[in-house]
Structure formats: C-alpha cells, structure tokens
Design an enzyme around this catalytic site. Sequence first.
Site, PDB file in Angstrom:
ATOM      1  N   VAL B  15     -58.087  53.568  33.067  1.00 42.72           N
ATOM      2  CA  VAL B  15     -58.632  53.858  34.400  1.00 42.72           C
ATOM      3  C   VAL B  15     -57.572  53.640  35.479  1.00 42.72           C
ATOM      4  O   VAL B  15     -57.398  54.476  36.376  1.00 42.72           O
ATOM      5  CB  VAL B  15     -59.897  53.014  34.676  1.00 42.72           C
ATOM      6  N   GLU B 131     -68.753  52.129  42.582  1.00 47.84           N
ATOM      7  CA  GLU B 131     -69.290  53.346  41.948  1.00 47.84           C
ATOM      8  C   GLU B 131     -68.868  53.440  40.485  1.00 47.84           C
ATOM      9  O   GLU B 131     -69.644  53.865  39.625  1.00 47.84           O
ATOM     10  CB  GLU B 131     -68.820  54.576  42.725  1.00 47.84           C
ATOM     11  N   ILE B 138     -70.492  59.670  37.518  1.00 45.91           N
ATOM     12  CA  ILE B 138     -71.715  60.101  38.208  1.00 45.91           C
ATOM     13  C   ILE B 138     -71.874  59.322  39.513  1.00 45.91           C
ATOM     14  O   ILE B 138     -71.878  58.095  39.485  1.00 45.91           O
ATOM     15  CB  ILE B 138     -72.966  59.859  37.327  1.00 45.91           C
ATOM     16  N   GLU B 192     -66.082  48.544  22.813  1.00 47.00           N
ATOM     17  CA  GLU B 192     -65.395  47.446  23.480  1.00 47.00           C
ATOM     18  C   GLU B 192     -64.752  46.527  22.431  1.00 47.00           C
ATOM     19  O   GLU B 192     -65.157  46.530  21.268  1.00 47.00           O
ATOM     20  CB  GLU B 192     -66.402  46.612  24.295  1.00 47.00           C
ATOM     21  N   ASP B 203     -73.610  45.717  28.031  1.00 46.85           N
ATOM     22  CA  ASP B 203     -72.886  46.526  29.011  1.00 46.85           C
ATOM     23  C   ASP B 203     -73.859  47.392  29.816  1.00 46.85           C
ATOM     24  O   ASP B 203     -73.793  47.448  31.050  1.00 46.85           O
ATOM     25  CB  ASP B 203     -71.866  47.398  28.263  1.00 46.85           C
ATOM     26  N   LYS B 207     -75.181  47.283  34.008  1.00 48.72           N
ATOM     27  CA  LYS B 207     -75.297  48.418  34.927  1.00 48.72           C
ATOM     28  C   LYS B 207     -76.702  48.511  35.501  1.00 48.72           C
ATOM     29  O   LYS B 207     -76.891  48.759  36.696  1.00 48.72           O
ATOM     30  CB  LYS B 207     -74.928  49.715  34.188  1.00 48.72           C
TER      31      LYS B 207
END
Lengths: 428, 428
Positions: B15, B131, B138, B192, B203, B207
């Site tokens: 990322v 985000e 998304i 992971e 995980d 969220k």
Amino acid sequence: MSTPLRLGIAGLGTVGAGVIKIVRKQASLLQHRCGREITISAVSARSRDKDRGVNISAYAWEDDPVALATRDDVDVFVELMGGSDGPAKAATEAALAAGKHVVTANKAMLATHGQLLAGLAEQTGCALRYEAAVAGGIPVVKSLGEGLAGNEITRVMGVMNGSCNYILTRMESAGLTYEEVFDEANALGFLEADPELDVGGIDAAHKLAILSALAFGTRVDFDGVEIEGIGRVKIEDIRHAADMGYRIKLLGVAQMTGRGLEQRMAPCLVPALSPIGQLEGGTNMVVIEGSDVGQIVLRGAGAGEGPTASAVMGDVCDIARGLRLPVFGQPAETLATAPRTQSATPAPYYLRMALHDKPGALAKIATVLGEAGISINRMRQYGHADDEAPVLIVTHKTTRAALNQALEAMEGTGVVTAAPVALRIESV
Amino acid sequence: MSTPLRLGIAGLGTVGAGVIKIVRKQASLLQHRCGREITISAVSARSRDKDRGVNISAYAWEDDPVALATRDDVDVFVELMGGSDGPAKAATEAALAAGKHVVTANKAMLATHGQLLAGLAEQTGCALRYEAAVAGGIPVVKSLGEGLAGNEITRVMGVMNGSCNYILTRMESAGLTYEEVFDEANALGFLEADPELDVGGIDAAHKLAILSALAFGTRVDFDGVEIEGIGRVKIEDIRHAADMGYRIKLLGVAQMTGRGLEQRMAPCLVPALSPIGQLEGGTNMVVIEGSDVGQIVLRGAGAGEGPTASAVMGDVCDIARGLRLPVFGQPAETLATAPRTQSATPAPYYLRMALHDKPGALAKIATVLGEAGISINRMRQYGHADDEAPVLIVTHKTTRAALNQALEAMEGTGVVTAAPVALRIESV
C-alpha cells in the site's frame, strides 16, 4: 460554527417536501453531525395552498424564487424547481451572485449551464452542489469527485433513468409491448410531464454529461452525448437478447479515448448476469473505473422523495460542515475542452431487420456487411410475416462508423423494409 | 492554498508503495483537483534497502516512525504500518499531538483505540481519516459519514474480508474442503501473517466496529461484536445451502435495535441471487440502509495495492482541499455508549449435526427444539457414516438466545456427536 445554517427552498414537489421532512425529523441528528442547526427560513413554489403533507406556515413565503434566493436570512438556496432555464437558472445565478451557496437537483440546468454556473460559484467563493441531480440517493458525485480523487478515471457507466429501466424490465417480465408498458408507466406517474425526456434518453444523458465533467476534468458537454432513446426496442429484441444471455438496458457510457471523449446514452445489450444486467425496476447503478481503484459499483434508488431528499441533505450537511470544493472537481476555468468522438470504441452489435421476401436478400445484407469490413458472428432468419423475413444478426467487434456505413448501404440495396434496429453489445 | 501538502509515509509495504506511485504519476491531476501540490517529505519502514518497485531516495528516511510523524516538513502522517498498538499507535498519537493530520489504513488500531484517537484529533483540530481501513477502494466511510449524513442509518451489512470470501467461493466452485483452500490461499499470500485475523473474522469485525460508530453515532465497540470465523464451515454446508438457493458468506451486520446495538460478524446463509450472494472471490460489498435513502449497495476491490492506495489518496485529497470533519461523523465526546445486544433480531437458522445412530435420536432433537419454542421449517437425515446420522435442520425465525438454549439442551440429550453447526439465514 454555532450559527444555524438557514435554507431557502424553491420548489415544493415531492423532493422539496422530503427535504422539509428530514430537516424537521432529523433536527437533532443533523445538529450533532454538522455541529450547527439546520433551519429553513423561507420557501417558494407555484402554489402556496397546495397540500404537500408538510406544514409550511412556519416559513416565510416568496412568490418569486429570485427574491427567495437573495434573502438576507438564507445561507443556502435549495433549487428543486427543475428546468434548464427560466426561474431555476435565474434564481441560481442570483443566489450565487449574492454569495449564497446552492444545492440543486437540476440535471438539465447543470448539463446545459454547468460551466457558467461553476464559474460564477467559484468567483464568489460559494458551494454549488448537485448530488441529487445524478442517480438519486446514490452518493456518486461525492464518490467520483472526492473519494476517488486520487485516480485517473477511465470509464463511467450507468443506468440512470429508473423509468426506462422499469419499462425495459417490465416488458421482459410481463411480456408486454413497449407501448403497453409506456402507457402503464405514464398512468402510474413514473414519467416526466414530457415523457420524451425519459424514454428519449435525454434525462439520463444530462446525468452522464455531468458525471463526465467530474470524471475527466472536461467542460460539461451535453451536446457531445450521442443519445438514443428506448422507443425502438421491441419485445422481440428483449427476447432475442435473453436467448443469447443478455438484457437490454438504457446504458450511459463515458470514456476518455485517444481520440477524445466518448459519451453515449443508448439501449445496449449487457450480460444478463452482470450487476447492470440484473438491475430491476427503478433502481439505478453507476460503475466507475479508475486507474488504481479498479471497478467500483454503486447501486440504489435513483429517484423518489426519500432518496433524492437524502442526496440534497448530504450536500446541505457538507456545506454546514464547511466543505468548499470546485464544482466539477477542479476550478471551472481549468476544465478542458475535449474533442468529441462518437462510439469510436469498437464493440459487437446486435442488428434486427426485416427483409423483403425475395431470393438473394440475405446474401445482399451479408455482402454489404462484408464490404464495410464487418464480420458476422451469427445470423438467423426467424420465420416470416406478411412477405417480410425478420433477420437477426450479431456482428463481431466493429466501429459505429463502419456500422453506419453498412446501414446506409443496406438501405441502398432495397431489400430492407425499414431502418434496422442496431444495438451495441457492451462489456460491463 | 498554494503551499504543497507534504506527506510523511510510515510503512512501505504494497500500500505504501502504491501511494508513492500515485503521488508521482498523478502529480498534475492531484494538483488540479486539490489546488495545491501533494509531495512526500519523508518515509519510514522496517528495512531501508528492500526493493519495493519505487525509488525512495528522494525522500528523507526515518528509522523511527514517531520521529517521522513529528517532522517539521510533514503536514500529513500516513500510517500504513498496521497493528493495533506499538509503533502505529505511538506515531499516530505523536502526529496528532504535534498538530499533524493523519491518514491511516489501520482497522485494528481504530477498532481498538478509535475513541481515544478521535478525541485527540479533535482536540488539536487535526483530521484523522481512514477510508482505506474499511473495504479497500470502496468509498464507504465517505458515503456513510458524508453522503448519507441526512439519514438515520438503520442497518449496515458487509462482506469485508476478501480472503474469507475467496475461500468460501473457491470451496464451492472447486469442490474443495476448507483445509485445502486455506492452504492454497496461504500459499498464495492471501492471508495475514496470523491467518486467524482473516478466517477468525477478526479483521472483518474491526471494520464493522468502525462502520457502526460512524453509522450510529456510538463509541467504537469492537468488543461488542459477536464474532464467529469460517473455520467450521464444511463443503457439505456449502452444498446444502446451494441446494436451498443460498450461499454462505462471512457477513457483518450492525443494526440499532430497541434493545441496543447489535453487531455480528459470522458466516451466514444469504440468497444466492442477492447482490451479496453473488459476490465472488476477493471483492467486497457494503450495504447501507437509511431512513430516507433506502438501500445503497457499494461494491469493489477490498484490498490490494491500487484500491487501498486509492482510498488513502482520497483522504489525502480531502485534507489538501481543507476538509475537516469529526472522526466518526460527530464530535468524539458526543458519541453514545450503546447497550450491547447479541443477535436479538430473530432469523431462521441452518443447523447441521451428526446424531448417534440410535432409535429416537431425531425425535429427541425435535423435542428439544420445540421446548425452546423453535419451530422447524425443514428437517432431513441424509445418509449414514460410521454409526453417525448426519441431520440438516432449517428452523423458522427464532432468536439466538432460544437457539443457544436448544443447542445446550441438545448436548444434554447425549444424541449429538459434537456441537452442531448453526448458521443464521440473513435476509439481505
């Protein structure tokens, strides 16, 4: 930040009434979220006395929306009258000139005068927001202009007219003709006062032109949208499409190509099992493709009191929270003028035509296609009616230009009884 | 607005590398959209010399992310290290205390310390944006917190762990066991470092807890999420579900009920033809239901370099454009402490169990269910294996409490060979 944000609402149809209801019933929620109260100072509409299911006696009344837009006690002018010109435009201009923020659901006005209004808003430092103008309750303007701002947008697609989608899905599910479902939809109040805005693809094209500007940083170019309505789609097209695993949708596609900006709004064949293919009734869907995010699909109600009022209120909350963005994602004077290109991206096409029942007719059609460089994927004559032979052809990928050349040449052969129906097969 | 916005990036995995690539390749686009340049001042990671496919020599290097976060030439600290505590938390706190904005993809940190960090950010007037922490590319945080801000949110649902969705869809399509696909996914690097974070539902629950806070104006309550992983789902469950027109998905649901906030993350049966049912592979989907907007469905890539970096950059652009919002949609000190309620909303359940092959075993199970007030929709014994009789039951709507009572009573009967598998059938 503790002063209330005061709205002046022009246009009290279903959406206007919906906005008033939300401001009232969610007052405490809105205050929590925005850090300030949202209030309504004044309203305006054609008739003061009409029953709208909401009591408007607490708000000042203005007969003239321009007077409403420029009132001292109005911070945000909420334009819900509609119409590209006339009072909506006059009042929006007056509001911006007077330093008022504007929230509008008016796609026709933005598609036609977006550049002018954006320039005006940016000159006076006002917000001009229009989430409700595109795809009702779906936060597509926000997603495209803010959430995906790190992406070069490559393509935007959407089914953005619920009435057309209702007609097309109902034709298929009930086996009714276009005319039958049109009359039904009209009687149910699903269509605009001028139904051609819906079924002619114009309303959806307004929305597409707005999304294009936001997606590609180009000036709003509604005249650059190639528009075809759904009026020529027959129940037999829907059945042929279904037989081949497709559905017919009024689909808008905007994409930046090497040759310029391609914007089209036309009935297309899409895979029946794709998200767009499965969209039923009045629901809208927008598909956004970006350089890094890949494909994002957004789906929700495209019209109606609640969803559209929700979009208006999202914009009002943004303004209350202090968000100030360029109207089309970058300053209006930096928006580019993109060359127009008309369906230059190659695609397979679906063709349906009726041939005069003479020997060699089919061969002539095949020859004409071959001469235009179009190869045939499948071709089938299915039965007979009144000396006419209905023929269905699916081509391999070709350009619209080559297809137009072939369609013109077909007319010259004298074997087609009328202009063929030609529908693009879109990969979505 | 013409000074550059300067980033300091901690964590240079896929990322982080993706963010650097976007800042470079989209420099001019970002400048147009944000009205200012986006630059990178400094970076930090575990190893300086690792090949990441991007040249980082132009940026200052810090071994210590806390030092990076507080550099004078950093305006926005981009936290991409991960982990709920340790360096990520220390550096985020240091950044906020030093008046730096923070953009993070760290769901574990926000789910665990969201309240603390939000309070800190709001005290120092900094943005804390995330985000990228939820559903990858998304724009769900933006849609929920901004676009739908006029709505009272009633329910949020989502498939938000691509690895689990990959495993479940691959089990079905390839007819493989959970263990086989787990090993395959692990070998492909889809899981992971601690796979239990994925397959245990943790995980995805992180969220969900973040979305709940934003949706309902409540304090982030990760410990209030009822979590069940996918480890007990067998290929036969997937087949039974398919036979009945369902698919099994690791689905998160958060809803505010009269009794409190219900948050659950568990494998569920959903209609195979629903948008969630049709979600394949690593794609994520979030469904938001609001008082006025109705149902909005958002779909896209939930992980990966491009999509996650896109989300990070959306937040960076917001900050560059001056957007400052409360972290969870309203000031942290006004977030409510909602009572927890565990799967109180009634639903039908799917039960699979193996009974000792003795006369009357099935009757005992039926009796136990009846005594708990649970009526049976269908019940079927399907074959035999090793003195065990596998049994499938679908109940009518019942509460989890009643079901738990029945499951406990079943153990007491001595006829079940092991604890039954119980999966909720969710209407989506």
